[in-house]
Design a protein around this motif. Structure first.
Motif, short mmCIF file in Angstrom:
data_model
loop_
_atom_site.label_atom_id
_atom_site.label_comp_id
_atom_site.label_asym_id
_atom_site.label_seq_id
_atom_site.Cartn_x
_atom_site.Cartn_y
_atom_site.Cartn_z
N HIS A 97 0.83 -1.20 0.00
CA HIS A 97 0.00 0.00 0.00
C HIS A 97 0.88 1.26 0.00
O HIS A 97 0.65 2.20 -0.77
CB HIS A 97 -0.93 -0.05 1.22
N ARG A 101 1.15 4.16 -2.93
CA ARG A 101 0.87 5.57 -2.62
C ARG A 101 1.98 6.47 -3.15
O ARG A 101 1.74 7.52 -3.71
CB ARG A 101 0.73 5.78 -1.11
N ARG A 331 -9.68 0.98 10.56
CA ARG A 331 -8.36 0.61 11.07
C ARG A 331 -8.58 -0.57 12.02
O ARG A 331 -9.58 -0.59 12.75
CB ARG A 331 -7.69 1.75 11.84
N ARG A 393 -3.78 6.35 5.40
CA ARG A 393 -4.70 6.34 4.25
C ARG A 393 -5.28 7.71 3.94
O ARG A 393 -6.26 7.81 3.21
CB ARG A 393 -5.86 5.36 4.50
N CYS A 395 -6.54 10.80 2.32
CA CYS A 395 -6.90 10.93 0.91
C CYS A 395 -5.72 11.40 0.06
O CYS A 395 -5.11 12.44 0.36
CB CYS A 395 -8.04 11.95 0.80
C1 HEM Z 1 -13.86 16.69 -1.61
C2 HEM Z 1 -13.22 15.69 -2.15
C3 HEM Z 1 -12.73 14.46 -1.41
C4 HEM Z 1 -13.04 14.00 -0.16
C5 HEM Z 1 -14.03 14.59 0.84
C6 HEM Z 1 -12.26 12.78 0.05
C7 HEM Z 1 -12.26 12.04 1.22
C8 HEM Z 1 -11.49 10.91 1.42
C9 HEM Z 1 -11.43 10.17 2.66
C10 HEM Z 1 -12.19 10.52 3.94
C11 HEM Z 1 -10.60 9.11 2.49
C12 HEM Z 1 -10.25 8.04 3.53
C13 HEM Z 1 -9.11 8.49 4.42
C14 HEM Z 1 -8.86 7.63 5.62
O1 HEM Z 1 -9.28 6.47 5.70
O2 HEM Z 1 -8.22 8.12 6.55
C15 HEM Z 1 -10.12 9.18 1.11
C16 HEM Z 1 -9.26 8.27 0.53
C17 HEM Z 1 -8.88 8.30 -0.79
N1 HEM Z 1 -9.14 9.32 -1.69
FE1 HEM Z 1 -10.24 10.97 -1.38
N2 HEM Z 1 -11.52 12.55 -1.09
C18 HEM Z 1 -11.76 13.55 -1.99
C19 HEM Z 1 -11.15 13.71 -3.24
C20 HEM Z 1 -10.27 12.82 -3.80
C21 HEM Z 1 -9.58 13.01 -5.06
C22 HEM Z 1 -9.65 14.28 -5.92
C23 HEM Z 1 -8.85 11.87 -5.29
C24 HEM Z 1 -7.95 11.53 -6.45
C25 HEM Z 1 -7.16 12.31 -7.00
C26 HEM Z 1 -9.08 10.97 -4.19
C27 HEM Z 1 -8.55 9.72 -4.06
C28 HEM Z 1 -8.57 8.97 -2.90
C29 HEM Z 1 -7.92 7.67 -2.78
C30 HEM Z 1 -7.17 6.92 -3.89
C31 HEM Z 1 -8.10 7.26 -1.44
C32 HEM Z 1 -7.60 5.95 -0.80
C33 HEM Z 1 -6.26 6.23 -0.15
C34 HEM Z 1 -5.61 4.99 0.44
O3 HEM Z 1 -6.29 3.98 0.59
O4 HEM Z 1 -4.43 5.08 0.76
N3 HEM Z 1 -9.95 11.60 -3.30
N4 HEM Z 1 -10.66 10.29 0.49
#
Ligand code: HEM
Length: 459
Positions: A97, A101, A331, A393, A395
């Motif tokens: 992971h 990233r 988690r 994780r 975002c």
């Molecule tokens: C207002 C827009 C967004 C919100 C509110 C949001 C919110 C979140 C949240 C709450 C998580 C989980 C974090 C955690 O478990 O601690 C997450 C993960 C993720 N987000 Fe976003 N996100 C947004 C926009 C985006 C954008 C623009 C992208 C891509 C460019 C994206 C890609 C991802 C990915 C790939 C994950 C998984 C990360 C991992 O598993 O390591 N998100 N997001």
């Protein structure tokens, strides 16, 4: 010491509440149980998950989630597998992971992010010009087009051309299929994902998925055949990546990662922008203050927008009041411990309840009121204001999403005058795994604004 309370309502009934009325479910249990409680927020045979809304406890979890006390396993996110596939960031754990990233993060940060500013502004301006009609029946559709084109540009380095138009349409259709609480049930009730015949949701989603895959695999094949070392988009970087044994990613790996970024990268930001447009036009004082700030800059550039304090506060308050993502990913507890006076045992799954943190009266007095000034009056810690989660994780698109929100909102309001036609308050409601407006929000384009005069011109 006891484990966190579990509501006494039957498990399936709780899952139904979580699907059909997530806000009510969270608020009721918060009132009843406080900082931490257990709940059946999925229906796939898993034990109840623990929802935490106390910032210090969340801080503890998210600063210890790389092993030892907590881990952040990918296999527990399988609810999203039918949409995203298996071989992507969300489903991966541990070292794998972390490596992934590091591959996908750079284009969403620093100088590379800044290069997107101009593209975001151009996409917004072009789409506004394409709008022939003055009435906009659902502002979300416009926002979705903008965010889709931005993420296509980030992932493929392009958003124009036949293949991209088809992808845009298919992904839009796919996500529209979970645009209500009823259709979102497909995420939580795995048997609905099966193909039960031409009219079933499962059949339709599988058909769209097959067509989308065809386009993604065709793009991957073409790019493999014509590598271009000068390209800096994510697909090019993933294609060039090799593991320690010198092996590259398979086509399936690439497809799953692309799909994850395309879905996660546009749906969430489109919802946030829809809310931002709603709040700024629902509250005339907020709009007035924002326009004053925007108009104080003669020719605002993307970078100027990014620095504006009130615009930033409006975007933050938008992300706070109806958190698009209600929960962090789970988690897993790895050793017995005490948290907030409760006993946690290895194997238990905990999630930060972003929505409830953002509704805490002790942090945000009168939390139902949209008041951007709160973000100018005090600083919140990353565990008090946490729309993008945190820890291992957090975002990957958090910087892009915030940057994009400010540029799109700033550009729209600087260039055009809009009137909100949906005058009744709009409530939040489930949209897939996120929280969006419960109904389409209608707007009218009432005039163009010019930079020199700041006066209203007829359209
Ligand atoms: C207002 C827009 C967004 C919100 C509110 C949001 C919110 C979140 C949240 C709450 C998580 C989980 C974090 C955690 O478990 O601690 C997450 C993960 C993720 N987000 Fe976003 N996100 C947004 C926009 C985006 C954008 C623009 C992208 C891509 C460019 C994206 C890609 C991802 C990915 C790939 C994950 C998984 C990360 C991992 O598993 O390591 N998100 N997001």
């Amino acid at each position: 010491m006891s484990t966190p309370a579990l509501p006494t309502t039957p498990a399936l009934f709780q899952t139904m509440q979580w699907i059909f009325n997530p806000v009510g479910y969270m608020n009721t249990n918060f009132k009843r149980y406080g900082d931490m409680f257990r709940g059946y927020v999925t229906w796939d045979g898993m034990d109840p998950l623990i929802l935490v809304n106390e910032p210090k406890a969340i801080q503890y979890i998210l600063t210890h989630d790389t092993g030892g006390k907590f881990t952040s396993p990918g296999d527990v996110n399988k609810i999203l597998e039918p949409l995203l596939g298996q071989q992507n960031l969300v489903m991966m754990s541990g070292r794998q992971h972390q490596n992934r990233r590091q591959l996908v993060m750079p284009p969403f940060h620093g100088e590379r992010l800044k290069a997107f500013g101009q593209i975001i502004q151009t996409i917004t301006t072009d789409l506004m010009a394409e709008w022939a009609t003055q009435e906009i029946k659902n502002i979300r559709k416009l926002m979705q087009k903008i965010t889709m084109r931005v993420i296509l540009e980030a992932v493929f380095g392009l958003y124009q051309g036949e293949r991209y138009s088809q992808l845009e349409r298919l992904l839009g259709e796919r996500l529209e299929m979970t645009n209500s609480p009823l259709t979102s049930a497909v995420f939580f009730l795995p048997w609905l994902q099966k193909d039960w015949g031409p009219w079933s949701i499962g059949h339709r989603t599988q058909k769209i998925a097959a067509k989308t895959d065809e386009l993604l695999f065709a793009e991957i094949e073409e790019r493999r055949a014509n590598p271009d070392p000068d390209r800096v988009d994510i697909l090019s970087m993933l294609l060039a990546a090799k593991d320690e044994e010198g092996n590259g990613l398979s086509d399936q790996d690439l497809r799953d990662e692309l799909m994850t970024l395309l879905v996660a990268g546009h749906e969430t930001t489109a919802t946030a922008l829809t809310w931002a447009m709603y709040w700024t036009h629902f509250l005339p004082d907020v709009k007035q203050k924002l326009l004053e700030e925007l108009d104080s800059n003669a020719t605002p550039t993307p970078e100027t927008f990014a620095q504006l304090p009130y615009l930033t506060a409006v975007c933050n308050e938008t992300l706070r009041i109806h958190s698009v993502a209600m929960l962090t990913f789970p988690r897993r507890v790895e050793e017995p411990m005490e948290l907030c006076g409760y006993q946690l045992e290895p194997g238990m799954l905990v999630m930060g309840c972003i929505y409830l943190v953002h509704q805490r009266e002790d942090l945000y007095p009168n939390p139902q009121q949209f008041r951007p000034e709160r973000f100018l009056e005090r600083q919140f810690t990353p565990y008090e204001f946490m729309p993008f989660g945190g820890g291992v994780r957090r975002c990957v698109g958090y910087a892009l999403a915030q940057y994009e929100m400010k540029i799109v909102l700033g550009t729209l309001l600087t260039q055009c005058n809009f009137e909100l036609l949906t005058n009744q308050p709009v409530q939040p409601s489930r949209r897939g795994a996120t929280l969006g407006p419960s109904k389409p929000i209608r707007f009218q384009k009432v005039g163009l604004r010019t930079q020199s005069s700041k006066t209203l011109q007829p359209v």
